[in-house]
Design an enzyme around this catalytic site. Structure first.
Site, PDB file in Angstrom:
ATOM      1  N   GLY A 174      22.074   1.700 -25.115  1.00  0.00           N
ATOM      2  CA  GLY A 174      22.320   0.635 -25.663  1.00  0.00           C
ATOM      3  C   GLY A 174      22.040   0.585 -27.365  1.00  0.00           C
ATOM      4  N   VAL A 204      17.373   2.234 -25.014  1.00  0.00           N
ATOM      5  CA  VAL A 204      17.863   1.210 -26.142  1.00  0.00           C
ATOM      6  C   VAL A 204      17.295   1.699 -27.565  1.00  0.00           C
ATOM      7  CG1 VAL A 204      17.680  -0.953 -26.909  1.00  0.00           C
ATOM      8  CG2 VAL A 204      17.369  -0.878 -24.676  1.00  0.00           C
ATOM      9  N   LYS A 205      18.403   1.715 -28.449  1.00  0.00           N
ATOM     10  CA  LYS A 205      18.068   2.036 -29.855  1.00  0.00           C
ATOM     11  C   LYS A 205      18.050   0.705 -30.683  1.00  0.00           C
ATOM     12  CE  LYS A 205      20.516   4.056 -33.779  1.00  0.00           C
ATOM     13  NZ  LYS A 205      21.199   4.952 -34.283  1.00  0.00           N
ATOM     14  N   THR A 206      17.058   0.619 -31.162  1.00  0.00           N
ATOM     15  CA  THR A 206      16.640  -0.773 -31.897  1.00  0.00           C
ATOM     16  C   THR A 206      15.936  -0.580 -33.388  1.00  0.00           C
ATOM     17  OG1 THR A 206      15.907  -2.940 -31.978  1.00  0.00           O
ATOM     18  CG2 THR A 206      14.764  -1.412 -30.824  1.00  0.00           C
TER      19      THR A 206
END
Ligand code: 5RP
Length: 293
Positions: A174, A204-206
């Site tokens: 995500g 998750v990439k953030t």
């Protein structure tokens, strides 16, 4: 008929030894998933460091030809020895990434906007699961726009991709979108990354933010951090070092590698931070040594 001459009866069951793979998997939140998922995650993340150097070159999906990415066919093979996972579109990957390269692949499966629009938050799932399988993708990347006009459709996109990924044991990453209109605060990232994780993505990439360690702690699956806009190499290495210290499992860096004057040397320095425990200062010295050789 089976040859039973000198047939040895199996007896070395080592009953005194507990099952060796019973211990937790090396990545958080992945232990209860099946072998196929774990195998893909192990292709992306290095088992010794627990981390990944992902190289993002999917910018063309909404920006077209991007400075530093004009000739992917020339750039990607040079970076490959230092890339754990290439993140790109199926068009760019098929056309320019030689299949002999053994790095993992994060396949961007959503698209639908271009930089000519003001609101980029309306995307669709453009790549189906069959094509992700054909491409031997190690994960499917889906952009999610929490707090934007396109929030509902992007959550629908990610859930549909996760459902397909679960059928065939392909992880979903995500990608937490930040827009011009979205605040880049820890409050926002805690909300967005947790919603994305609760949908069931495997990573998750953030982005980095204040109190980033709290964002990481509240996210039950590994986080990788985007580099963001181009900053001086020294600062980009500090960013990588800082987020690793705060619990990130690696970086998914694009512009701070491909827009560097020395992309091959820069990605080697990022590797030192991500996999070898170099401080940002040590990694920058390493980078300077490489470029002045
Ligand atoms: C945003 C993405 C891009 O791949 C990513 O943000 C690009 O990396 P960088 O910010 O380091 O250039 O997922 O849609």
């Amino acid at each position: 008929m089976a040859d039973l001459d000198n047939f040895k009866v199996a007896k070395n069951y080592h009953l005194e030894e507990p099952f060796a793979n019973q211990k937790g998997f090396f990545l958080k939140g992945i232990n209860s998933l099946d072998w196929g998922m774990k195998k893909h995650m192990s292709n992306i993340f290095n088992k010794d460091s627990g981390n990944t150097v992902m190289f993002a070159f999917d910018h063309g999906y909404f920006q077209g030809s991007t400075s530093g990415l004009e000739r992917l066919d020339l750039l990607l093979p040079k970076l490959a020895p230092y890339v754990d996972c290439f993140m790109g579109t199926r068009g760019a990957i098929r056309a320019t990434l030689p299949p002999e390269i053994t790095s993992a692949v994060a396949l961007r499966v959503t698209s639908g906007s271009s930089m000519l629009q003001d609101d980029l938050s309306h995307e669709v799932v453009a790549v189906n699961i069959e094509d992700a399988i054909r491409m031997n993708a190690d994960c499917m990347a889906v952009q999610i726009f929490i707090g934007s006009q396109g929030q509902l459709s992007s959550l629908d996109n990610v859930n549909r991709v996760i459902n397909d990924g679960m059928k065939y044991s392909i992880p979903t990453m995500g990608v937490c979108a930040v827009g011009k209109e979205l605040e880049r605060t820890d409050k926002f990232f805690k909300l967005a990354t947790r919603i994305i994780a609760e949908m069931g993505v495997q990573m998750v990439k953030t982005y980095d933010c204040e109190n980033f360690e709290e964002v990481v702690a509240a996210c039950p699956v590994p986080i990788v951090v985007a580099g963001g806009k181009k900053i001086p190499e020294k600062e980009a290495l500090t960013l990588a070092y800082s987020v690793l210290q705060k619990g990130a499992h690696g970086v998914d860096m694009g512009r701070n590698i491909f827009q560097s004057q020395h992309p091959v040397e820069m990605i080697q320095a990022v590797n030192k931070v991500v996999h070898e425990g170099f401080t940002d200062k040590e990694a920058y010295e390493f980078y300077e040594d490489l470029i002045h050789r």
